[in-house]
Enzyme design. Structure first.
Site, short mmCIF file in Angstrom:
data_model
loop_
_atom_site.label_atom_id
_atom_site.label_comp_id
_atom_site.label_asym_id
_atom_site.label_seq_id
_atom_site.Cartn_x
_atom_site.Cartn_y
_atom_site.Cartn_z
N LYS A 73 0.85 -1.19 0.00
CA LYS A 73 0.00 0.00 0.00
C LYS A 73 0.89 1.25 0.00
O LYS A 73 1.74 1.42 0.88
CB LYS A 73 -0.89 -0.03 1.24
CG LYS A 73 -2.16 0.76 1.13
CD LYS A 73 -3.03 0.47 2.34
CE LYS A 73 -4.29 1.30 2.35
NZ LYS A 73 -4.95 1.25 3.65
C1 E4P Z 1 -8.19 1.81 3.95
O1 E4P Z 1 -7.48 1.41 3.08
C2 E4P Z 1 -8.10 3.18 4.51
O2 E4P Z 1 -6.89 3.36 5.13
C3 E4P Z 1 -9.27 3.34 5.45
O3 E4P Z 1 -10.43 2.89 4.78
C4 E4P Z 1 -9.45 4.73 5.99
O4 E4P Z 1 -10.67 4.77 6.69
P1 E4P Z 1 -11.04 5.94 7.72
O5 E4P Z 1 -11.22 7.18 6.94
O6 E4P Z 1 -12.31 5.46 8.36
O7 E4P Z 1 -9.90 6.04 8.68
#
Ligand code: E4P
Length: 222
Positions: free
Chosen positions: A88
């Site tokens: 990622k």
């Molecule tokens: C996933 O890949 C993201 O990091 C995550 O969905 C962020 O979510 P949030 O905005 O609820 O922290």
């Protein structure tokens, strides 16, 4: 549509896996910290455990570096942990270079922190496997997260980009439904947004009535 769970909590991942609807897991440094996972070895073991629970599903593991060399070093180490690890990478300049590097090497990537159609276009051009537009965080600032998913769908379909739209920062069941209507390839959501899809009061009252009628007829014929 693929369902990923957005957590580093092993019990929740197990629960979603047991339900039989889980296709993958996304984590980020905040979610890892929430579970108290610190130190390189613990982080590595945690990812391995997630990969074992989510048998065969893609597991996003985020790099911490913000420079190209650091992202490559970290990403290669993460990818070597398990065949299901997806590296990622944040949507920054060096991140775009790293997406291209990993794409050329056949290593799967998830481009994170995407908030505009232009960023999503760049991620696709750089060969990202997944692009993660953050629906909830846009809604949080009175922008329209779902509209962004629509825009990216149109752009990717116009040119046949194979990058999968992974709607992230999904907060509730309506986000899941709206993403499905638009044709997002994947949603990643907390467990409650997934299990919340189960709920309908007419299902509960209907089942109660069916079971009550069954009990009555059993008593009548006893
Ligand atoms: C996933 O890949 C993201 O990091 C995550 O969905 C962020 O979510 P949030 O905005 O609820 O922290």
């Amino acid at each position: 549509m693929k369902f990923f769970i957005d957590t580093a909590n092993l019990d929740q991942i197990r629960e979603a896996q047991d339900l039989g609807v889980l296709d993958g897991v996304t984590t980020n440094p905040s979610l890892m910290a929430k579970e108290g996972i610190t130190g390189d070895e613990n982080v590595r073991n945690h990812y391995l455990e997630i990969c074992t629970i989510c048998d065969g599903g893609d597991v996003s593991a985020e790099v911490i570096s913000t420079d190209f060399e650091g992202m490559v070093r970290e990403g290669e180490a993460l990818a070597a942990l398990h065949p299901n690890i997806v590296v990622k990478i944040p949507m920054i300049k060096d991140g775009v270079k790293a997406l291209r590097y990993f794409s050329d090497k056949g290593i799967k990537t998830n481009c994170t922190l995407v908030f505009s159609p232009g960023q999503a276009l760049l991620a696709a051009k750089a060969g990202a496997t997944y692009v993660s537009p953050f629906v909830g965080r846009l809604d949080d600032i009175s922008a329209d997260g779902i509209q962004l998913i629509q825009q990216i769908r149109v752009i990717y379909d116009n040119y046949g980009y194979e990058t999968e739209i992974l709607a992230a920062s999904v907060r509730h069941t309506m986000h899941v439904i709206q993403c499905a209507e638009i044709g997002a390839d994947v949603i990643t959501a907390p467990l409650e947004a997934i299990t919340g899809l189960l709920k309908h009061p007419l299902t509960d009252s209907g089942l109660e009535k069916f079971l009550a009628d069954h009990r009555k007829s059993q008593q009548m014929h006893a």
